[in-house]
Design a protein around this motif. Structure first.
Motif, mmCIF file in Angstrom:
data_model
loop_
_atom_site.group_PDB
_atom_site.id
_atom_site.type_symbol
_atom_site.label_atom_id
_atom_site.label_comp_id
_atom_site.label_asym_id
_atom_site.label_seq_id
_atom_site.Cartn_x
_atom_site.Cartn_y
_atom_site.Cartn_z
ATOM 1 N N GLU A 79 20.047 44.568 35.776
ATOM 2 C CA GLU A 79 19.495 44.505 34.422
ATOM 3 C C GLU A 79 18.342 45.481 34.250
ATOM 4 O OE1 GLU A 79 20.938 42.691 32.044
ATOM 5 O OE2 GLU A 79 22.412 42.162 33.571
ATOM 6 N N LYS A 83 18.230 48.507 31.475
ATOM 7 C CA LYS A 83 17.101 48.636 30.561
ATOM 8 C C LYS A 83 16.472 50.021 30.653
ATOM 9 C CE LYS A 83 12.621 46.562 29.442
ATOM 10 N NZ LYS A 83 11.634 45.516 29.798
ATOM 11 N N SER A 86 18.681 52.622 28.998
ATOM 12 C CA SER A 86 18.628 52.520 27.540
ATOM 13 C C SER A 86 17.338 53.128 26.996
ATOM 14 C CB SER A 86 18.740 51.050 27.126
ATOM 15 O OG SER A 86 19.930 50.470 27.635
ATOM 16 N N GLN A 124 26.999 46.343 26.773
ATOM 17 C CA GLN A 124 25.618 45.931 27.031
ATOM 18 C C GLN A 124 24.649 47.097 26.859
ATOM 19 O OE1 GLN A 124 24.932 44.495 30.997
ATOM 20 N NE2 GLN A 124 22.951 43.565 30.481
ATOM 21 N N ILE A 125 25.009 48.269 27.414
ATOM 22 C CA ILE A 125 24.131 49.437 27.301
ATOM 23 C C ILE A 125 24.066 49.922 25.856
ATOM 24 C CG2 ILE A 125 23.769 51.809 28.088
ATOM 25 C CD1 ILE A 125 25.150 51.050 30.706
ATOM 26 N N SER A 127 24.416 48.116 23.236
ATOM 27 C CA SER A 127 23.590 47.149 22.518
ATOM 28 C C SER A 127 22.109 47.394 22.756
ATOM 29 C CB SER A 127 23.981 45.726 22.950
ATOM 30 O OG SER A 127 23.103 44.771 22.409
ATOM 31 N N GLU A 128 21.741 47.653 24.002
ATOM 32 C CA GLU A 128 20.333 47.917 24.307
ATOM 33 C C GLU A 128 19.849 49.193 23.614
ATOM 34 O OE1 GLU A 128 18.078 46.251 25.937
ATOM 35 O OE2 GLU A 128 19.369 44.567 26.529
ATOM 36 N N MET A 131 19.456 48.548 19.758
ATOM 37 C CA MET A 131 18.326 47.686 19.432
ATOM 38 C C MET A 131 16.988 48.390 19.651
ATOM 39 S SD MET A 131 19.865 45.099 18.283
ATOM 40 C CE MET A 131 18.448 44.034 18.042
ATOM 41 N N ARG A 132 16.931 49.370 20.565
ATOM 42 C CA ARG A 132 15.682 50.083 20.858
ATOM 43 C C ARG A 132 15.544 51.387 20.085
ATOM 44 N NH1 ARG A 132 13.212 48.141 25.477
ATOM 45 N NH2 ARG A 132 14.446 46.642 26.679
ATOM 46 N N PHE A 165 27.634 41.043 23.266
ATOM 47 C CA PHE A 165 26.852 42.281 23.149
ATOM 48 C C PHE A 165 27.323 43.142 21.986
ATOM 49 C CE2 PHE A 165 25.793 41.307 27.624
ATOM 50 C CZ PHE A 165 24.417 41.387 27.514
ATOM 51 N N ARG A 168 25.634 41.606 19.061
ATOM 52 C CA ARG A 168 24.195 41.915 19.118
ATOM 53 C C ARG A 168 23.927 43.348 18.654
ATOM 54 N NH1 ARG A 168 20.735 43.760 23.449
ATOM 55 N NH2 ARG A 168 18.590 43.009 23.144
#
Length: 1046
Positions: A79, A83, A86, A124-125, A127-128, A131-132, A165, A168
Motif C-alpha cells: 500500500e 501511494k 500515485s 486501485q492506482i 483511483s489514488e 483522488m489526489r 476502487f 471510488r
C-alpha cells in the motif's frame, strides 16, 4: 557500422537496466515507511529529469511497477508503494502531465487484463491518482473520457475490490453536470449490489441532492453496519439540518438512536450533537426540538431528550425552571391568563423529560446508597440529594400553582393541548402525601373528568365530536395522562374506583333517563372506559356508587343498542373491557357482542370482532362458548355438516348458533366488498386474522379448540400468499413475523402445520378443488405462488424447536408441558406425517388426470422427495415404502422425478430394520387413523418402486408369442400377482421386480418348453391368438426385460 550500432544498442540496454534498477531501489526504500516518501519523491523526480526521454522513463517505471500488479495481498508495504506511485504521478510540471498520460494508458491496459489481481491493482492506482490529482491538471479530454468509460465498465466487474476502487475513482466526477450518467449508474447499482464494501463506497460517493437524499435515508436500514455508519457520516457532512424535511429528520434520529449497533448509534449521536445541536441550534436542546415537530413525532422528541440527558449535553442554568412561567400581570398583558406565561410544545416536553430524568437519577442513586456502605454510600446519597433538590427547584412551588398552570394551558384551547398533556404527566412527579394537596388535586381531577368532549358543526349544522370518540378528551394519550395523575393522587386501594364511579353515576343519570344526547353518551362511556382500563378487579367497585352489574345493564348494553353508530362503537369497546375484568364471561355480554358482530355494519363489526377476540384470548374460546348456556352451539369446521356461507353479515339476521371460532372464521371468509377498510387502515379480515394468529401462538392454553387450529392456520397461510389487496398489507406484515416463530414454539404447532399443508395447497392450486384458472399467464403465476407456499411450509416443518419448549418446566405444575425435542417428536408432528399426507394425496387421484392435476401431483411429489424420515419411526417408514409405489405410478411420465422417488425408496429401505417384513394391516390403519387419512392398501401391495422407464422406441415392436398350455396359463394367472404399474403409452411396459422374479421362478419349474416363432410362419394359423397377445401387454416380454432398466 553494424558493430557500432550493436554497441550503441547495448549501451541503451545497459542504461535502461540501470534506470530500472534505480527506480526499483527507490520503490524498495519507500515500502518500509511513509517518512521516506518526501525524500525519495525528490530523488525520483531528479532521476526523471536526468533521463533524456520521458517516454523511456515511463516505460522503465511501468516495467518496474509491473510485479506489484500481480501481488494480491494488501500488505502495508504494498500500500505504501501504491501511494508513493500515485503521488509521484500527480506531481506538477509539463513533463509530469505527459508522464501522467502515458502512465494512465498503461494502467488502463492492465485494468483490462484477465488476471483479477492486475485489474484490482490497476484500478486501485487509478483511483489514488484521480483522488489526489489537482483540479488544474492538464490532461487531454479524450484521455479522461476513455478513463471514465473504462471505469464504468470496471464498476460492473465480478471482483468486489475492483468495483470498489472503480466507484471510488468515479466519485470525483459525480458533481459534474456533464457526467450525470455516473450518478445514474450509482443509483442503479446501489440497491442491486450484494457486497457491503461496494455499497459503502457508493454511499460515500453520492453527492448531496434531492435524488440522493431518499437513497441515503434508505441506507440507514442497510443490513451491514459499515454501510449504515457511512450513511450517517454522509448525512452529517453533506446534508445540513435546514435542507432536510421534518419527516427525514425524525426518521434519521429514530433509526440511528435505536440502532442495534453501538458504532452506528455513536455516529448518529455525533451527527445530532456536532452538526445539528452545536452548529445549527447553538447548543440549545429546545431549539433542536423545534426542528423535529414534537407534537407529531413525540416519541422521537423523547428519544432525543433522553439521549442528550444521558450524555450530559443538557446544561441547566440557574434561572431555568418552571416557576419562571408565573409572571406579574403587567408582563402578561394580553395572555389568556394574566398570571401564567404559556409554554410551547417543545418547552413542555423539555421540562417533562428533564424532571423525569432527575427523578429516575435520584431514585437510582438512592438505591445505590442503600445497597452500599461507608464513604461510597455517602457519595451516592449526596448525589441523590442533589438531584432531588434540583427537581424541587424546577417544579412548581405548590399544588395550587401546578393546578393553575395546567388550567391556564387547558383554557388556551386546542393549540396548547400537547403542552397541557405534558404538564399532566409532570404531575405524577409531585408529592401528594399531604391531605390538603390531595384535596386540591382531587378537585382538579373532578374538573378534568367533567370536561365534555370537543365538537364542531358540519355543513348541515350537525354536531360532530372531535377526536376518536372512545377516550376521555378524544385521544388515548390524554386519557392515559389523566388516569396516571388520578392513580397518583388517589393511591389508596379502591379510592381511584370510588372517585371515578361517582363521576360515572352523575354522567349516567341522563343516559338512564334516555334524555342524553350523543355527546353525553360518549362522555359517559369514555369515563367508564377509563375506569375499566385502569381497575384490576370488580371487588374494588362493590358497594360503590354503581356496582358492575348496574353498569352493564343500565349503561353498556343499552349503549350497544343505541341508534347512533359512535355510541354503539364506544359501548361495544366498553363491553370488551368489562369482559376482560370479569372472572368469567357474562352471557348477556357475549350475546350482545355476537349480535353486533353479525348484525351490525362494518364499523360495528370491527369493534365487536376486536372485543370477541380479546375475550377469547383472555378467557379461552371454550369459556366464551360455555357462557351461551341456553344455546346449543355447533362447530361446522369440525363437523363438516354446515356451510359457513349461511352466516349473513350486515343484514340484521339472527346470530347463528355456532361456536366463537367458527363465527369469526365465517367473518374471515365473508366477501366484504368495498367495505373492507373502514377504520384506522384496518380491515375486518385483518383484525380477525391478527386475532387468529394470537390464538394459534397461545394454542397450548386452549386445548379444547385444537380440532380447528389447523384450519385457522391454513386460512392464514393462504391469505399470506394470496392476499394482494392493500387492505391486507398490515395483516401480511403481522403474519410474516408470526409464521417465522410459530413452528418453533411447540410440537403441537408442527402437527397443526402438517395437517394444514394439503388444505393450503389445494386452495392455491388453479384448476383443482373448484379453483378458478384463467389465462395461461394467470395459471402460471398461481402455480408459482402455490409452489412457493409449499416450499415455505416445508421450511417451517424443518426448523428446530426452541430450547425453552424442550426443557422441563417446574414452575407451572398445573399446566401440561410437553417435553419434546426434534429427535423425540412423534411422526404426527414430524416430517414423516407430512410425507404420508402428501403421498396419500398423490395416490388418491385416479388414472385419468387433467393437465392441472398432473402439474399438481408433480409439485407435491417434488416436495415429497425433500422430506426426511427417522429410523425410530419404523411404522411410518414401512407405510411410506408401500405408498411410494402408487406415487410413482401417478407421476410415471416424469423420469427425473421417478429417479428421485427411487432414491427416496432406497433411503427408506436403508433405515428399515426389517425391509422384507410388511406392515400389519392394523398398524397401517392405526397410523392412518392418527393422521385422519383414508386409503385402501391391498395385502399384496408392492414395496418396491418400479424402475425408471426407458424412452419409447419409434420402431414397432415385433409381437412375440409364447406357446403355453391352457392349463399352465390359467395356473400361472392364478398364482402370479398383478403388477400395480399401469400400462402407459408413453413408456415401455415393464414389470416390477417382484413380478419378474415370480414369473422367472415359475418358468424354472415348468417342464413345458416355450418356443417363440420369430419368423411368423404360424401367423395365419394363430391369428386368433394375436389379439390375446396384444391384450396381454406386459405378459409378452423378452428375456432382457427382466433386468431393471437403468
Amino acid at each position: 557500422m553494424a558493430i557500432a550500432t550493436e554497441e550503441l544498442e547495448q549501451q541503451h540496454q545497459q542504461q535502461r537496466r540501470e534506470l530500472s534498477f534505480k527506480i526499483a531501489r527507490v520503490l524498495d526504500d519507500v515500502r518500509s515507511s511513509h517518512a521516506t516518501h518526501i525524500r525519495k519523491l525528490k530523488e525520483l523526480t531528479a532521476l526523471r529529469f536526468s533521463t533524456p526521454s520521458p517516454v523511456e522513463f515511463c516505460a522503465a517505471f511501468c516495467k518496474t511497477l509491473t510485479p506489484l500488479l500481480n501481488f494480491h495481498r494488501r500488505t502495508a508495504s504494498a500500500e505504501r508503494i501504491i501511494k508513493f506511485a500515485s503521488i509521484f504521478a500527480c506531481s506538477r510540471s509539463a513533463e509530469d502531465d505527459e508522464f501522467l498520460e502515458n502512465f494512465l494508458k498503461f494502467l488502463l491496459v492492465a485494468a483490462a487484463a484477465d488476471n483479477k489481481t492486475a485489474r484490482f491493482r490497476a484500478c486501485q492506482i487509478v483511483s489514488e491518482i484521480i483522488m489526489r490529482l489537482p483540479d488544474d491538471a492538464e490532461v487531454s479530454n479524450e484521455l479522461w473520457d476513455e478513463v471514465i468509460e473504462f471505469l464504468k465498465i470496471r464498476a460492473g466487474d465480478k471482483v468486489a475490490a475492483v468495483r470498489t476502487f472503480a466507484i471510488r475513482a468515479l466519485s470525483r466526477f459525480t458533481n459534474d453536470s456533464e457526467n450525470a450518467d455516473i450518478l445514474e449508474l450509482f443509483l442503479q447499482k446501489l440497491p442491486l449490489e450484494q457486497n457491503a464494501d461496494v455499497r459503502k463506497a457508493i454511499v460515500l460517493s453520492l453527492p448531496p441532492s434531492s435524488a440522493t437524499l431518499s437513497v441515503m435515508i434508505d441506507c440507514t436500514l442497510d443490513v451491514s453496519e459499515p454501510v449504515r455508519k457511512a450513511a450517517y457520516c454522509v448525512l452529517a457532512s453533506k446534508f445540513p439540518l435546514q435542507s432536510l424535511s421534518i419527516k427525514f429528520r425524525t426518521i434519521i434520529l429514530q433509526r440511528g438512536l435505536a440502532d442495534r449497533s453501538t458504532a452506528v448509534t455513536k455516529e448518529c449521536l455525533k451527527l445530532m450533537k456536532d452538526e445539528w445541536l452545536e452548529k445549527c441550534c447553538s447548543g440549545d436542546p429546545i431549539e433542536l426540538l423545534k426542528f423535529l415537530d414534537v407534537e407529531t413525532y413525540e416519541s422521537v422528541g423523547e428519544s432525543v431528550m433522553d439521549t442528550l440527558l444521558k450524555e450530559g449535553l443538557v446544561k441547566l442554568q440557574d434561572d431555568q425552571r418552571i416557576r419562571k412561567f408565573f409572571v406579574n400581570s403587567n408582563a402578561a398583558e394580553g395572555n389568556c391568563d394574566p398570571f401564567v406565561e404559556l409554554m410551547d410544545a417543545e418547552v413542555a416536553l423539555f421540562w417533562r423529560m428533564v424532571c423525569k430524568h432527575l427523578q429516575i437519577a435520584a431514585h437510582t442513586k438512592g438505591s445505590d446508597a442503600a445497597m452500599t456502605m461507608g464513604t461510597e454510600s455517602a457519595v451516592y446519597a449526596a448525589e441523590a440529594s442533589d438531584h432531588n433538590d434540583l427537581l424541587d427547584r424546577i417544579l412548581p412551588a405548590s399544588i395550587s400553582e401546578y393546578v393553575e398552570l395546567v388550567n391556564a394551558h387547558i383554557a388556551a384551547g386546542p393549540n396548547y393541548r400537547f403542552a397541557s398533556r405534558q404538564l399532566l404527566l409532570l404531575g405524577a412527579m409531585l408529592d401528594f402525601s399531604d391531605a390538603s394537596n390531595r384535596k386540591e388535586a382531587g378537585e382538579f381531577l373532578q374538573h378534568l373528568l367533567h370536561i365534555p368532549l370537543d365538537h364542531e358543526l358540519d355543513d348541515n349544522g350537525n354536531e360532530v365530536v372531535m377526536g376518536d370518540g372512545f377516550n376521555l378528551g378524544g385521544e388515548r394519550d390524554w386519557a392515559a395522562a389523566v388516569a396516571e395523575l388520578a392513580k397518583k393522587v388517589h393511591a389508596t386501594t379502591g379510592e381511584f374506583e370510588e372517585v371515578v364511579l361517582l363521576v360515572v353515576e352523575e354522567l349516567a343519570q341522563p343516559c338512564r333517563e334516555r334524555t342524553a344526547d350523543c355527546k353525553q353518551w360518549l362522555h359517559c362511556l369514555a369515563v367508564t372506559a377509563l375506569l375499566l382500563e385502569n381497575t384490576t378487579s370488580f371487588r374494588h367497585m362493590q358497594g360503590r356508587a354503581m356496582d358492575p352489574v348496574e353498569i352493564l345493564h343500565s349503561l353498556l348494553l343499552p349503549g350497544a343498542k343505541h341508534a347512533h353508530m359512535d355510541v354503539q362503537r364506544a359501548a361495544i369497546r366498553c363491553l370488551g373491557l368489562f369482559g376482560l375484568v370479569e372472572k368469567k364471561p357474562n352471557e348477556n355480554l357475549v350475546k350482545q357482542l355476537r349480535s353486533s358482530f353479525v348484525k351490525g355494519p362494518p364499523t360495528i363489526t370491527i369493534m365487536a370482532s376486536k372485543a370477541l377476540l380479546d375475550l377469547g384470548i383472555w378467557h379461552g374460546p371454550d369459556e366464551i362458548d360455555k357462557a351461551m348456556m341456553n344455546c346449543d352451539l355447533v362447530s361446522p369446521l369440525c363437523d363438516h355438516k354446515m356451510s359457513l356461507n349461511s352466516v349473513e353479515f350486515c343484514s340484521g339476521s339472527e346470530d347463528p348458533n355456532i361456536q366463537l371460532l367458527d363465527l369469526l372464521y365465517a367473518g374471515l371468509e365473508h366477501d366484504w366488498g368495498a367495505l373492507v377498510e373502514v377504520e384506522e387502515n384496518q380491515s375486518i379480515q385483518g383484525v380477525i386474522g391478527e386475532g387468529f394468529a394470537k390464538i394459534l401462538l397461545l394454542s397450548n392454553k386452549f386445548p379444547g379448540s385444537h380440532a380447528v387450529h389447523h384450519l385457522l392456520l391454513a386460512k392464514l397461510i393462504s391469505m399470506y400468499f394470496n392476499g394482494d389487496g392493500e387492505e391486507l398489507q398490515r395483516l401480511k406484515q403481522c403474519l410474516s413475523v408470526f409464521l417465522e416463530h410459530y413452528p418453533s414454539l411447540s410440537a403441537n404447532h408442527k402437527k397443526f402445520l402438517s395437517k394444514a399443508f394439503m388444505p393450503v395447497i389445494r386452495s392455491l392450486w388453479p384448476g383443482i378443488n373448484g379453483n378458478a384458472a384463467g389465462s395461461t399467464f394467470m395459471v402460471s403465476n398461481m402455480r408459482k405462488r402455490a409452489v412457493q407456499a409449499s416450499r415455505f411450509m416445508l421450511q417451517m416443518m424443518q426448523v428446530p424447536l426452541y430450547s425453552k419448549e424442550t426443557a422441563n418446566s417446574n414452575d407451572n405444575k398445573n399446566e401440561k408441558v410437553e417435553v419434546e425435542t426434534d429427535s423425540k417428536l412423534d411422526f404426527e408432528s414430524g416430517e414423516e406425517g407430512l410425507a404420508i399426507r402428501v403421498a396419500v394425496e398423490v395416490a388418491s387421484f385416479h388414472a385419468k388426470k387433467t393437465a392441472a392435476e398432473k402439474a399438481y401431483l408433480s409439485a407435491l411429489s417434488r416436495i415429497l422427495v425433500l422430506l426426511h424420515f427417522r429410523a425410530s419411526e419404523q411404522g411410518a417408514v414401512k407405510l411410506m415404502r408401500s405408498l411410494l409405489n402408487r406415487v410413482s405410478v401417478s407421476v410415471a411420465a416424469e423420469k427425473d422425478l421417478l429417479k428421485e422417488l427411487r432414491q427416496m425408496a432406497e433411503r427408506l429401505q436403508a433405515i428399515d430394520n426389517h425391509p422384507d417384513e410388511k406392515l400389519a394391516p392394523d398398524q397401517k390403519n392405526s397410523i392412518l387413523e392418527r393422521l385422519e387419512l383414508e386409503i385402501d392398501l391391498n395385502e399384496g401391495e408392492c414395496m418396491q418402486v418400479p424402475p425408471t422407464p426407458a424412452p419409447q422406441t419409434t420402431r414397432r415392436n415385433r409381437v412375440r408369442r409364447r406357446a403355453r398350455d391352457k392349463e399352465e396359463s390359467s395356473s400361472e394367472d392364478e398364482h402370479s400377482p398383478t403388477s400395480v404399474v399401469p400400462k402407459t403409452p408413453a413408456v415401455m411396459s415393464t414389470r416390477s421386480q417382484r413380478v419378474s422374479k415370480t414369473v422367472a421362478m415359475s418358468r424354472l419349474t415348468t417342464k413345458t418348453t416355450s418356443r417363440i416363432d420369430e419368423e411368423g410362419d404360424d401367423d395365419a394359423d394363430d391369428n386368433g391368438d394375436d389379439d390375446d397377445d396384444d391384450d396381454a401387454g406386459s405378459e409378452v416380454t423378452s428375456e432382457d426385460e427382466f433386468e431393471p432398466v437403468e
